[in-house]
Scaffold this motif. Structure first.
Motif, PDB file in Angstrom:
ATOM      1  N   TYR A   1       0.823  -1.202   0.000  1.00 47.56           N
ATOM      2  CA  TYR A   1       0.000   0.000   0.000  1.00 47.56           C
ATOM      3  C   TYR A   1       0.862   1.259   0.000  1.00 47.56           C
ATOM      4  CZ  TYR A   1      -4.020   2.953   0.555  1.00 47.56           C
ATOM      5  OH  TYR A   1      -4.982   3.891   0.327  1.00 47.56           O
TER       6      TYR A   1
ATOM      7  N   ASN B   1      -4.836  -0.306  -4.340  1.00 49.23           N
ATOM      8  CA  ASN B   1      -5.889   0.264  -3.502  1.00 49.23           C
ATOM      9  C   ASN B   1      -6.321  -0.766  -2.462  1.00 49.23           C
ATOM     10  OD1 ASN B   1      -7.935  -1.453  -4.585  1.00 49.23           O
ATOM     11  ND2 ASN B   1      -8.202  -0.061  -6.301  1.00 49.23           N
ATOM     12  N   VAL B   2      -7.137  -0.326  -1.512  1.00 52.37           N
ATOM     13  CA  VAL B   2      -7.536  -1.185  -0.399  1.00 52.37           C
ATOM     14  C   VAL B   2      -8.335  -2.392  -0.882  1.00 52.37           C
ATOM     15  CG1 VAL B   2      -8.978  -1.257   1.675  1.00 52.37           C
ATOM     16  CG2 VAL B   2      -7.427   0.636   1.312  1.00 52.37           C
ATOM     17  N   TYR B   3      -9.156  -2.210  -1.907  1.00 52.94           N
ATOM     18  CA  TYR B   3      -9.995  -3.310  -2.375  1.00 52.94           C
ATOM     19  C   TYR B   3      -9.155  -4.403  -3.035  1.00 52.94           C
ATOM     20  CZ  TYR B   3     -13.254   0.349  -1.402  1.00 52.94           C
ATOM     21  OH  TYR B   3     -13.950   1.346  -0.777  1.00 52.94           O
TER      22      TYR B   3
ATOM     23  N   THR C   1      -7.489  -6.184  -0.210  1.00 49.81           N
ATOM     24  CA  THR C   1      -8.434  -7.054   0.501  1.00 49.81           C
ATOM     25  C   THR C   1      -8.555  -8.386  -0.233  1.00 49.81           C
ATOM     26  OG1 THR C   1      -9.669  -5.138   1.284  1.00 49.81           O
ATOM     27  CG2 THR C   1     -10.800  -7.252   1.352  1.00 49.81           C
TER      28      THR C   1
ATOM     29  N   SER D   1     -12.906  -5.075   3.476  1.00 53.60           N
ATOM     30  CA  SER D   1     -12.112  -3.884   3.164  1.00 53.60           C
ATOM     31  C   SER D   1     -12.060  -2.921   4.347  1.00 53.60           C
ATOM     32  CB  SER D   1     -12.662  -3.184   1.925  1.00 53.60           C
ATOM     33  OG  SER D   1     -14.011  -2.839   2.119  1.00 53.60           O
TER      34      SER D   1
ATOM     35  N   VAL E   1      -9.195  -3.876   6.477  1.00 52.11           N
ATOM     36  CA  VAL E   1      -7.918  -3.455   5.899  1.00 52.11           C
ATOM     37  C   VAL E   1      -7.685  -1.969   6.173  1.00 52.11           C
ATOM     38  CG1 VAL E   1      -6.569  -3.249   3.776  1.00 52.11           C
ATOM     39  CG2 VAL E   1      -7.965  -5.274   4.171  1.00 52.11           C
ATOM     40  N   TYR E   2      -8.716  -1.147   6.054  1.00 52.52           N
ATOM     41  CA  TYR E   2      -8.589   0.271   6.403  1.00 52.52           C
ATOM     42  C   TYR E   2      -8.143   0.421   7.856  1.00 52.52           C
ATOM     43  CZ  TYR E   2     -10.462   2.584   2.270  1.00 52.52           C
ATOM     44  OH  TYR E   2     -10.627   3.079   1.016  1.00 52.52           O
TER      45      TYR E   2
ATOM     46  N   LEU F   1      -4.484  -0.470   8.278  1.00 58.52           N
ATOM     47  CA  LEU F   1      -3.584   0.549   7.744  1.00 58.52           C
ATOM     48  C   LEU F   1      -3.523   1.796   8.621  1.00 58.52           C
ATOM     49  CD1 LEU F   1      -4.442   0.258   3.948  1.00 58.52           C
ATOM     50  CD2 LEU F   1      -2.409  -0.609   5.122  1.00 58.52           C
TER      51      LEU F   1
ATOM     52  N   LEU G   1      -3.084   7.061   2.016  1.00 58.66           N
ATOM     53  CA  LEU G   1      -4.505   7.058   2.370  1.00 58.66           C
ATOM     54  C   LEU G   1      -5.109   8.439   2.161  1.00 58.66           C
ATOM     55  CD1 LEU G   1      -4.648   4.945   5.647  1.00 58.66           C
ATOM     56  CD2 LEU G   1      -5.881   4.462   3.549  1.00 58.66           C
TER      57      LEU G   1
ATOM     58  N   LYS H   1      -8.870   9.274   3.273  1.00 57.55           N
ATOM     59  CA  LYS H   1      -9.030   8.270   4.324  1.00 57.55           C
ATOM     60  C   LYS H   1     -10.449   7.710   4.410  1.00 57.55           C
ATOM     61  CE  LYS H   1      -5.316  10.037   7.147  1.00 57.55           C
ATOM     62  NZ  LYS H   1      -4.881  10.540   8.422  1.00 57.55           N
TER      63      LYS H   1
ATOM     64  N   CYS I   1     -13.725   5.241   2.648  1.00 62.28           N
ATOM     65  CA  CYS I   1     -14.059   4.092   1.821  1.00 62.28           C
ATOM     66  C   CYS I   1     -14.987   4.550   0.703  1.00 62.28           C
ATOM     67  CB  CYS I   1     -14.747   3.045   2.681  1.00 62.28           C
ATOM     68  SG  CYS I   1     -15.351   1.645   1.781  1.00 62.28           S
TER      69      CYS I   1
END
Length: 173
Positions: free
Chosen positions: A45, A51-53, A56, A74, A77-78, A81, A118, A124, A126
């Motif tokens: 990351y 990206n986060v998705y 994931t 997801s 994961v946020y 991070l 982020l 930051k 979703c």
């Protein structure tokens, strides 16, 4: 010792030091199977490419599961991070102790780079949504200056059709 459940990458264990005080009988240690994956997650990351998705899905492909055995979401994961525990900090309420006794999984420079990514990617937040709306994010309320949101609403009488509506995100709009 962690007064809360340990995050992914760590496990609760018994302290093997016989001279440890009573409050330090349980400690957290890196999970030998998951900790290297979490370290790699931060590095991927921090590169700014993923990206986060995607990450994931990457975690789920590697078989990483939550404590209850579910796939990682997801939102988890946020939270990973953003969690300072991975650099050695311990937070309890509003108190942050920068001298945690557990082994950090990443260094502070990597953590700070992840926070910058982020912030740059999506403030930051979703942004994945269940439905994609044509005008989502493009139209604003003339009265409040807020972004319009879209929702599905079933018709309450007669034919049970579902209709989509845009409206101001202000609660009075």
């Amino acid at each position: 010792y962690s007064p809360a459940p340990t995050p992914l990458g760590y496990i609760n264990t018994n302290n093997t030091d016989p001279s440890a005080p009573s409050y330090a009988k349980k400690i957290i240690e890196p999970d030998p199977l998951v900790a290297p994956v979490i370290t790699e997650l931060f590095q991927l990351y921090a590169s700014g490419v993923h990206n986060v998705y995607d990450l994931t899905d990457w975690l789920n492909e590697r078989g990483v599961k939550t404590r209850r055995g579910y796939k990682v979401a997801s939102s988890v994961v946020y939270n990973i991070l953003k969690n300072r525990l991975y650099i050695g900090d311990v937070k309890w309420g509003k108190v942050v102790n920068r001298k945690g006794k557990h082994t950090p999984l990443i260094d502070e420079a990597t953590f700070n780079r992840v926070q910058d990514v982020l912030e740059a990617h999506n403030n930051k937040g979703c942004r994945r949504r269940k439905y994609q709306w044509l005008l989502g994010g493009f139209i604003y309320c003339a009265v409040h200056g807020k972004r319009y949101v879209a929702e599905w609403h079933p018709k309450k009488t007669g034919n049970k059709t579902i209709r989509g509506y845009y409206h101001c995100s202000n609660r009075l709009g």
